[in-house]
Design an enzyme around this catalytic site. Structure first.
Site, mmCIF file in Angstrom:
data_model
loop_
_atom_site.group_PDB
_atom_site.id
_atom_site.type_symbol
_atom_site.label_atom_id
_atom_site.label_comp_id
_atom_site.label_asym_id
_atom_site.label_seq_id
_atom_site.Cartn_x
_atom_site.Cartn_y
_atom_site.Cartn_z
ATOM 1 N N CYS A 122 0.808 -1.220 0.000
ATOM 2 C CA CYS A 122 0.000 0.000 0.000
ATOM 3 C C CYS A 122 0.843 1.272 0.000
ATOM 4 O O CYS A 122 0.303 2.371 -0.179
ATOM 5 C CB CYS A 122 -0.928 -0.002 1.206
ATOM 6 S SG CYS A 122 -1.978 -1.477 1.291
ATOM 7 N N HIS A 268 -3.441 6.739 2.239
ATOM 8 C CA HIS A 268 -3.849 5.442 1.724
ATOM 9 C C HIS A 268 -5.240 5.122 2.247
ATOM 10 O O HIS A 268 -5.539 5.321 3.433
ATOM 11 C CB HIS A 268 -2.851 4.372 2.164
ATOM 12 C CG HIS A 268 -3.363 2.980 2.030
ATOM 13 N ND1 HIS A 268 -3.914 2.502 0.864
ATOM 14 C CD2 HIS A 268 -3.422 1.956 2.935
ATOM 15 C CE1 HIS A 268 -4.293 1.237 1.044
ATOM 16 N NE2 HIS A 268 -4.004 0.895 2.284
ATOM 17 N N ASN A 299 -10.373 -0.742 -0.348
ATOM 18 C CA ASN A 299 -8.919 -0.657 -0.211
ATOM 19 C C ASN A 299 -8.287 -1.246 -1.475
ATOM 20 O O ASN A 299 -8.344 -2.446 -1.698
ATOM 21 C CB ASN A 299 -8.472 -1.431 1.032
ATOM 22 C CG ASN A 299 -6.969 -1.409 1.255
ATOM 23 O OD1 ASN A 299 -6.196 -1.120 0.350
ATOM 24 N ND2 ASN A 299 -6.545 -1.739 2.464
#
Length: 343
Positions: A122, A268, A299
């Site tokens: 990420c 993020h 996500n």
């Protein structure tokens, strides 16, 4: 004394254009609930996620990247032939070699651009952005295409109550090029390998090579499960909330600005509670626009920051020239934060 000539790169680098691609299929929480014992209210309260996008058979890692890249190149106002390097961050391209970046570089029409993949979870977009800035300033490429792309639906265990609702698919891309003034600040990045087990793949690929299925996990119907991403939710949450706020502050300090100077915060998109906690810890003023793209995108790991950036600019919630703090963090554990001027 060295005989090497000094490089002739740009004095600074900046993001010149951004593009995104979200798969056509929108998946509501109700679909996730078919496999796990939970509720729509619980998923929304724990993660903020209402829907996510899942890729179809034709929406491959390469195909989604090409779409996002085309938009970023057009937004930057350059031709694909001017791209000198393509950097792709992904953990969901399942061919070990060659790098998917080489296919993308060819399909978008670059002139034999350097191309390679990176794996930084990420935080991958931040790692790629840092590499791109270095290439532009050093002079090895005038324009660099940075792509974050994932098909995390391929790595989701739909029977895992802790992660089944989290992940989505998509691609985000930016073009980095020369600038006459600072527009990408110093990167604060690092890793904490002692916590590598908190986010990981359930089964390494070589376990399939041995051929002994008795050691592999099975689903509720007795079939061998494909490897998936798993995590220790509470440990990751505490680390992100307490440690990443410090990293974000360090990035502000390195850029020489305060929270009052910010226009936009693009973290993020891991969990809306993490985002809200970081906003509170950093004491961000009310005027700062905060990306919460996770609500409808889920996500998407390396793709989450450029996708959120693209949406904020497209909706007018952010505008060209705004000062934005971006921070990615995840499996490794790794992180990268910097301050940028939006394209």
């Amino acid at each position: 004394m060295s005989k090497i000539k000094p490089s002739k790169g740009a004095p600074y680098a900046r993001i010149l254009g951004v593009g995104g691609y979200r798969p056509t299929r929108v998946v509501p929480n109700e679909v996730i609930l078919e496999k796990i014992d939970s509720s729509d209210e619980w998923i929304r309260s724990r993660s903020g996620i209402e829907t996510r996008h899942w890729a179809g058979p034709e929406e491959t890692v390469a195909a989604m990247s090409v779409e996002a890249a085309g938009k970023a190149i057009a937004d930057a106002g350059i031709d694909a032939e001017q791209i000198g390097a393509v950097v792709v961050s992904t953990v969901s391209h399942f061919s070990q070699t060659p790098a998917v970046a080489t296919e993308i570089a060819d399909r978008i029409g670059t002139d034999k651009a350097a191309a390679f993949d990176i794996s930084a979870g990420c935080a991958g977009f931040g790692y790629g952005l840092t590499l791109a800035k270095g290439m532009v300033v050093e002079g090895s490429a005038e324009y660099v295409l940075v792509i974050g792309v994932e098909r995390l639906s391929d790595l989701t265990d739909l029977e895992d109550r802790a992660t089944a609702f989290l992940f989505g698919d998509g691609a985000g891309a930016v073009v980095v090029g020369p600038s006459k003034e600072p527009a990408i600040g110093p990167t604060v990045w690092g890793s904490e390998g002692d916590k590598s087990g908190t986010i990981k793949q359930t089964v390494p690929w070589d376990r399939f090579h041995v051929g002994d299925v008795s050691t592999l996990p099975l689903d509720s119907e007795g079939n061998v499960k494909f490897p998936a991403i798993t995590q220790e939710g509470q440990a990751v949450f505490r680390w992100a909330v307490f440690e990443m706020a410090k990293v974000a502050q360090q990035a502000l300090d390195a850029a020489g600005i305060s929270p009052d100077d910010l226009d936009v915060f693009i973290p993020h998109q891991a969990n809306v509670r993490i985002i809200d906690s970081m906003v509170k810890t950093l004491k961000l003023p009310e005027h700062v626009t905060v990306a919460r793209d996770i609500r409808t995108t889920g996500n998407t790991s390396a793709a989450s920051i450029p996708l959120a950036m693209e949406r904020l600019l497209a909706t007018g919630e952010a505008k060209s020239g705004d000062t934005a703090l971006v921070i990615g963090f995840g499996a490794g554990l790794v992180y990268a934060a910097t301050v940028v001027t939006l394209p």
